[in-house]
Design an enzyme around this catalytic site. Sequence first.
Site, PDB file in Angstrom:
ATOM      1  N   LYS A  43       0.859  -1.184   0.000  1.00 42.72           N
ATOM      2  CA  LYS A  43       0.000   0.000   0.000  1.00 42.72           C
ATOM      3  C   LYS A  43       0.891   1.227   0.000  1.00 42.72           C
ATOM      4  CE  LYS A  43      -3.955   2.169   0.623  1.00 42.72           C
ATOM      5  NZ  LYS A  43      -3.651   2.868  -0.641  1.00 42.72           N
ATOM      6  N   GLN A  91       7.326   3.584   3.850  1.00 40.02           N
ATOM      7  CA  GLN A  91       5.919   3.207   3.922  1.00 40.02           C
ATOM      8  C   GLN A  91       5.714   1.914   4.722  1.00 40.02           C
ATOM      9  OE1 GLN A  91       3.946   5.411   1.616  1.00 40.02           O
ATOM     10  NE2 GLN A  91       2.303   4.866   3.005  1.00 40.02           N
ATOM     11  N   LYS A 142       5.603   3.099   8.372  1.00 43.50           N
ATOM     12  CA  LYS A 142       4.457   3.991   8.577  1.00 43.50           C
ATOM     13  C   LYS A 142       3.160   3.184   8.608  1.00 43.50           C
ATOM     14  CE  LYS A 142       4.451   7.471   5.897  1.00 43.50           C
ATOM     15  NZ  LYS A 142       4.284   8.490   4.839  1.00 43.50           N
ATOM     16  N   LYS A 159       5.121   1.796  -3.156  1.00 51.90           N
ATOM     17  CA  LYS A 159       5.058   3.178  -3.658  1.00 51.90           C
ATOM     18  C   LYS A 159       5.266   3.137  -5.164  1.00 51.90           C
ATOM     19  CE  LYS A 159       4.602   7.487  -2.309  1.00 51.90           C
ATOM     20  NZ  LYS A 159       3.817   8.067  -1.200  1.00 51.90           N
ATOM     21  N   GLY A 166      -2.917   8.402  -4.000  1.00 53.59           N
ATOM     22  CA  GLY A 166      -2.305   9.622  -4.530  1.00 53.59           C
ATOM     23  C   GLY A 166      -1.032  10.000  -3.785  1.00 53.59           C
ATOM     24  N   ASP A 167      -0.338  10.974  -4.309  1.00 48.46           N
ATOM     25  CA  ASP A 167       0.833  11.593  -3.672  1.00 48.46           C
ATOM     26  C   ASP A 167       1.059  12.883  -4.470  1.00 48.46           C
ATOM     27  OD1 ASP A 167       3.155  10.945  -1.635  1.00 48.46           O
ATOM     28  OD2 ASP A 167       4.185  11.713  -3.379  1.00 48.46           O
ATOM     29  N   THR A 196      -4.286  13.411   5.781  1.00 48.91           N
ATOM     30  CA  THR A 196      -2.847  13.549   6.059  1.00 48.91           C
ATOM     31  C   THR A 196      -2.571  14.850   6.823  1.00 48.91           C
ATOM     32  OG1 THR A 196      -2.430  12.345   4.012  1.00 48.91           O
ATOM     33  CG2 THR A 196      -0.544  13.391   5.054  1.00 48.91           C
ATOM     34  N   ASN A 202      -2.186  19.194  -1.121  1.00 46.19           N
ATOM     35  CA  ASN A 202      -3.175  18.488  -0.312  1.00 46.19           C
ATOM     36  C   ASN A 202      -2.814  18.467   1.179  1.00 46.19           C
ATOM     37  OD1 ASN A 202      -3.739  15.389   0.791  1.00 46.19           O
ATOM     38  ND2 ASN A 202      -5.512  16.410  -0.065  1.00 46.19           N
ATOM     39  N   SER A 251      -6.821   5.746   4.172  1.00 43.26           N
ATOM     40  CA  SER A 251      -6.889   4.907   2.967  1.00 43.26           C
ATOM     41  C   SER A 251      -7.261   3.475   3.352  1.00 43.26           C
ATOM     42  CB  SER A 251      -5.534   4.875   2.244  1.00 43.26           C
ATOM     43  OG  SER A 251      -5.416   5.973   1.377  1.00 43.26           O
TER      44      SER A 251
HETATM   45  P1  NDP Z   1       0.663  17.965  -3.728  1.00 41.96           P
HETATM   46  O1  NDP Z   1       1.093  17.669  -5.116  1.00 41.96           O
HETATM   47  O2  NDP Z   1      -0.781  18.146  -3.440  1.00 41.96           O
HETATM   48  O3  NDP Z   1       1.423  19.254  -3.183  1.00 41.96           O
HETATM   49  C1  NDP Z   1       2.812  19.330  -3.137  1.00 41.96           C
HETATM   50  C2  NDP Z   1       3.206  20.729  -2.698  1.00 41.96           C
HETATM   51  O4  NDP Z   1       4.613  20.775  -2.503  1.00 41.96           O
HETATM   52  C3  NDP Z   1       2.896  21.782  -3.744  1.00 41.96           C
HETATM   53  O5  NDP Z   1       2.657  23.003  -3.112  1.00 41.96           O
HETATM   54  C4  NDP Z   1       4.195  21.815  -4.555  1.00 41.96           C
HETATM   55  O6  NDP Z   1       4.414  23.025  -5.266  1.00 41.96           O
HETATM   56  C5  NDP Z   1       5.211  21.656  -3.446  1.00 41.96           C
HETATM   57  N1  NDP Z   1       6.429  21.047  -3.986  1.00 41.96           N
HETATM   58  C6  NDP Z   1       6.534  19.913  -4.722  1.00 41.96           C
HETATM   59  N2  NDP Z   1       7.799  19.675  -5.078  1.00 41.96           N
HETATM   60  C7  NDP Z   1       8.509  20.687  -4.547  1.00 41.96           C
HETATM   61  C8  NDP Z   1       9.878  21.018  -4.558  1.00 41.96           C
HETATM   62  N3  NDP Z   1      10.782  20.252  -5.194  1.00 41.96           N
HETATM   63  N4  NDP Z   1      10.269  22.135  -3.885  1.00 41.96           N
HETATM   64  C9  NDP Z   1       9.348  22.890  -3.225  1.00 41.96           C
HETATM   65  N5  NDP Z   1       8.036  22.623  -3.192  1.00 41.96           N
HETATM   66  C10 NDP Z   1       7.629  21.553  -3.843  1.00 41.96           C
HETATM   67  O7  NDP Z   1       1.280  16.780  -2.823  1.00 41.96           O
HETATM   68  P2  NDP Z   1       0.841  16.310  -1.383  1.00 41.96           P
HETATM   69  O8  NDP Z   1       0.392  17.465  -0.571  1.00 41.96           O
HETATM   70  O9  NDP Z   1      -0.040  15.134  -1.544  1.00 41.96           O
HETATM   71  O10 NDP Z   1       2.224  15.751  -0.809  1.00 41.96           O
HETATM   72  C11 NDP Z   1       3.166  16.582  -0.126  1.00 41.96           C
HETATM   73  C12 NDP Z   1       4.111  15.704   0.680  1.00 41.96           C
HETATM   74  O11 NDP Z   1       3.367  14.912   1.623  1.00 41.96           O
HETATM   75  C13 NDP Z   1       4.933  14.705  -0.119  1.00 41.96           C
HETATM   76  O12 NDP Z   1       6.180  14.513   0.509  1.00 41.96           O
HETATM   77  C14 NDP Z   1       4.118  13.426   0.001  1.00 41.96           C
HETATM   78  O13 NDP Z   1       4.898  12.266  -0.214  1.00 41.96           O
HETATM   79  C15 NDP Z   1       3.666  13.530   1.444  1.00 41.96           C
HETATM   80  N6  NDP Z   1       2.497  12.729   1.805  1.00 41.96           N
HETATM   81  C16 NDP Z   1       1.316  12.880   1.149  1.00 41.96           C
HETATM   82  C17 NDP Z   1       0.219  12.127   1.526  1.00 41.96           C
HETATM   83  C18 NDP Z   1      -1.130  12.337   0.908  1.00 41.96           C
HETATM   84  O14 NDP Z   1      -2.087  11.751   1.419  1.00 41.96           O
HETATM   85  N7  NDP Z   1      -1.284  13.157  -0.108  1.00 41.96           N
HETATM   86  C19 NDP Z   1       0.324  11.087   2.565  1.00 41.96           C
HETATM   87  C20 NDP Z   1       1.583  11.092   3.272  1.00 41.96           C
HETATM   88  C21 NDP Z   1       2.624  11.852   2.850  1.00 41.96           C
HETATM   89  P3  NDP Z   1       4.160  23.057  -6.872  1.00 41.96           P
HETATM   90  O15 NDP Z   1       2.678  23.001  -7.024  1.00 41.96           O
HETATM   91  O16 NDP Z   1       4.772  24.340  -7.296  1.00 41.96           O
HETATM   92  O17 NDP Z   1       4.861  21.857  -7.430  1.00 41.96           O
END
Ligand code: NDP
Length: 460
Positions: free
Chosen positions: A104, A125, A128, A140, A179-180, A224, A255, A392
């Site tokens: 997962k 993961q 976690k 992943k 998603g991620d 999250t 997100n 999830s």
């Molecule tokens: P999103 O795509 O919704 O958002 C990512 C955010 O981070 C955006 O604001 C993006 O900006 C910014 N970002 C991405 N890459 C970079 C970078 N290289 N430098 C600076 N900013 C960056 O992703 P999520 O919110 O889903 O995920 C964010 C983090 O949380 C990740 O590490 C993910 O693995 C982790 N996570 C997510 C979960 C989930 O349920 N969604 C669960 C557990 C962990 P821009 O739009 O400009 O790219």
Amino acid sequence: MKTMEDVQQTKQENVQAYVERIMKIIEKRNPNEVEFHQAAKEVLDSLVPVLVKHPEYIDHAIVERMVEPDRLLTFRVPWVDDQGRVKVNRGFRVQFNNAIGPYKGGLRFHPSVNASIIKFLGFEQIFKNSLTGQPIGGGKGGSDFDPKGKSDLEIMRFCQSFMNELANHIGPDVDVPAGDIGVGAREIGYMFGQYKKLRGAYEAGVLTGKGLGYGGSLGRKEATGYGTVYFVDEMLKDNGLSFKDKTVVVSGSGNVSIYAIEKATELGAKVIACSDSSGYIYDANGIDLETIKQLKEVENKRIYHYLDHHPNALYMEGCAGIWSLPCDIALPCATQNELDEQSANMLIENGVKAVGEGANMPTTLDAIHTFMDNDVLFAPAKAANAGGVAVSALEMAQNSARLAWTVEEVDGKLKQIMKNIYQDSVQASEEYGVAGNLVTGANIAGFKKVADAMIAQGVN
Ligand code: NDP
């Protein structure tokens, strides 16, 4: 004559040397995969006390087996853009460990995606997912596809092509992606549609993060970010603090960030800054979350457009500068290694009291040590952001039972899960002599359950 202490010291040194040998094998077998090395080192270092106490884990080569994924799949993803040109991306899925349940873990679409990124995420993961108390293994996946600037139809064609191959390797009892970064409800919808078409069956539990109308769970979108704040709130309360009237900085505006901002604000904090990959905004009055949601969830615009609605706010180019803002609590929620030692020192100089990782591995190892050496409360990602995958798993449970829980039911379960993860991490840190170190506590608590299941299931 050797004292008990001498014997203990020798055992400790032998295990330390054993862990270092495994680290060398990892580096040799996975050359240039720096993110994977970093994630493995963080976990392996923290396992020393548990391996000293339980030599059976060494006898069964549990660590050696855990750091080698069951399989890493890479595949070609051809698709056609709106001009009729054929494009090719690379798809990945790592199925790391299924000792306690089906693989997962999310799918990430971002140009930086490679085997190292996918393996570090898949490895983390495992622990976690174990911490959530739900029956889910670690996996992943993703692609180096860049969704930015693509039309809706291009996204759909890409998702369909990606699923054409991935469908051969997943299933509700096999491997359940979600998603991620770059993959939200729209992408999950397109992938689910293609999977359904290929299978000729409605297997709702094959993907999570689905739309509410076709098997999604209420509360998954928020899980999250909310879960991270619930976890940090537990940690604060345990130390006589709370979110009330605290100044908070949250990086990212995706997100995780949006719902971390929402819950922190609900608990009485003032969130003064957030960012995207171009720069960050600072609003001394507190971020207006409705504007952020409109820009990011609806209009797909850059963060600097916040100033069109709030001209008194400030926009600064670059991401790392966000950590120079004075705050009580920092929540890195964007991406890996976004908070380094220099940023950690700036936060400490400005009086930060707590850091909670919403993103995966957002803090470098040096920065983590800097926070701990300076008595900053630190909530590690594996524990703090586990709320997303926990809900999830609740979505999978609802799909299996063919029913839907209310948002209150889901949120209540999420809160309890985050509380349990906090308590299990604290308890493990105390049991293994590193009280208060939640990085080690979370790694050990997550590890033991998987290790015991692996021993019970024999060598495979
Ligand atoms: P999103 O795509 O919704 O958002 C990512 C955010 O981070 C955006 O604001 C993006 O900006 C910014 N970002 C991405 N890459 C970079 C970078 N290289 N430098 C600076 N900013 C960056 O992703 P999520 O919110 O889903 O995920 C964010 C983090 O949380 C990740 O590490 C993910 O693995 C982790 N996570 C997510 C979960 C989930 O349920 N969604 C669960 C557990 C962990 P821009 O739009 O400009 O790219």
